[in-house]
Scaffold this active site. Sequence first.
Site, PDB file in Angstrom:
ATOM      1  N   GLY A 100       0.804  -1.232   0.000  1.00 43.22           N
ATOM      2  CA  GLY A 100       0.000   0.000   0.000  1.00 43.22           C
ATOM      3  C   GLY A 100       0.831   1.274   0.000  1.00 43.22           C
ATOM      4  O   GLY A 100       1.866   1.353  -0.654  1.00 43.22           O
ATOM      5  N   VAL A 101       0.352   2.242   0.765  1.00 44.93           N
ATOM      6  CA  VAL A 101       1.057   3.538   0.765  1.00 44.93           C
ATOM      7  C   VAL A 101       2.431   3.409   1.436  1.00 44.93           C
ATOM      8  O   VAL A 101       3.391   4.086   1.050  1.00 44.93           O
ATOM      9  CB  VAL A 101       0.191   4.631   1.442  1.00 44.93           C
ATOM     10  CG1 VAL A 101       0.031   4.405   2.934  1.00 44.93           C
ATOM     11  CG2 VAL A 101       0.739   6.013   1.162  1.00 44.93           C
ATOM     12  N   ASP A 102       2.551   2.479   2.367  1.00 43.46           N
ATOM     13  CA  ASP A 102       3.847   2.228   3.033  1.00 43.46           C
ATOM     14  C   ASP A 102       4.889   1.817   1.989  1.00 43.46           C
ATOM     15  O   ASP A 102       5.999   2.356   1.931  1.00 43.46           O
ATOM     16  CB  ASP A 102       3.644   1.105   4.062  1.00 43.46           C
ATOM     17  CG  ASP A 102       4.753   1.005   5.102  1.00 43.46           C
ATOM     18  OD1 ASP A 102       4.716   0.071   5.902  1.00 43.46           O
ATOM     19  OD2 ASP A 102       5.662   1.871   5.097  1.00 43.46           O
ATOM     20  N   GLY A 134      -7.213   0.567   4.121  1.00 41.76           N
ATOM     21  CA  GLY A 134      -6.844  -0.391   3.065  1.00 41.76           C
ATOM     22  C   GLY A 134      -6.746  -1.785   3.650  1.00 41.76           C
ATOM     23  O   GLY A 134      -7.746  -2.377   4.075  1.00 41.76           O
ATOM     24  N   SER A 150      -5.467   3.241   7.735  1.00 34.01           N
ATOM     25  CA  SER A 150      -6.174   2.030   8.178  1.00 34.01           C
ATOM     26  C   SER A 150      -7.299   1.574   7.257  1.00 34.01           C
ATOM     27  O   SER A 150      -7.921   0.542   7.547  1.00 34.01           O
ATOM     28  CB  SER A 150      -6.752   2.195   9.594  1.00 34.01           C
ATOM     29  OG  SER A 150      -5.761   1.948  10.568  1.00 34.01           O
TER      30      SER A 150
END
Length: 169
Positions: free
Chosen positions: A32-34, A119, A117
């Site tokens: 994901g965005v991480d 996703g 949170s």
Amino acid sequence: MAQLEVIRGDITRLTVDAIVNAANTSLLGGGGVDGAIHRAAGKELLRACQALGGCETGSARATPGFNLPAKWVFHAVGPVWNGGSRHEDELLAGCYRRSMELAREHQAKSIAFPAISTGVYRFPRQRAAEIAVRTVREHLPASGLDQVIFCCFDEETAGIYDAILTARP
Ligand code: APR
């Protein structure tokens, strides 16, 4: 007066003082965005995160942005949604509160948040957006921020934030 805005796009491309990451407690990256933030920032970000030694759920830790246009990354660890009876709301609010405090501590004037949170961690989007906007508004005066961006990756999430912000600009 600081302005809150919604955009649809990739948070790694935003030229703001700080972007917030939706990380996990290890701070060692993920999907994901991480994953997007670590890819864009480069390997030095992982080394800086390793030096932090993790972060508890409901809080956030700061690193430089390295190759990102943003000066700082505030790595927030949101809760996994478990039906709402395990303090998920308070933990999610804590991510936004701690990020606003980090903005103050780092004299950031602009910040961008992903929908933390919502996703992989499956937190309901509408409920998360209401917590996000309420918590940001509550801590905005003390933060010293001039600009807050809610950076949404999909139309549905952007529509949810738009509706909340236009209901009470
Ligand atoms: N820019 C902005 N938002 C993004 C981007 C991006 N480049 N990529 C994904 N998103 C959005 C997702 O569409 C979602 O709306 O960020 C929101 C958060 O989703 P996730 O990244 O899955 O984060 P989260 O639900 O908090 O789960 C965190 O996932 O990646 C792992 O290491 C991470 O274990 C942690 C967990």
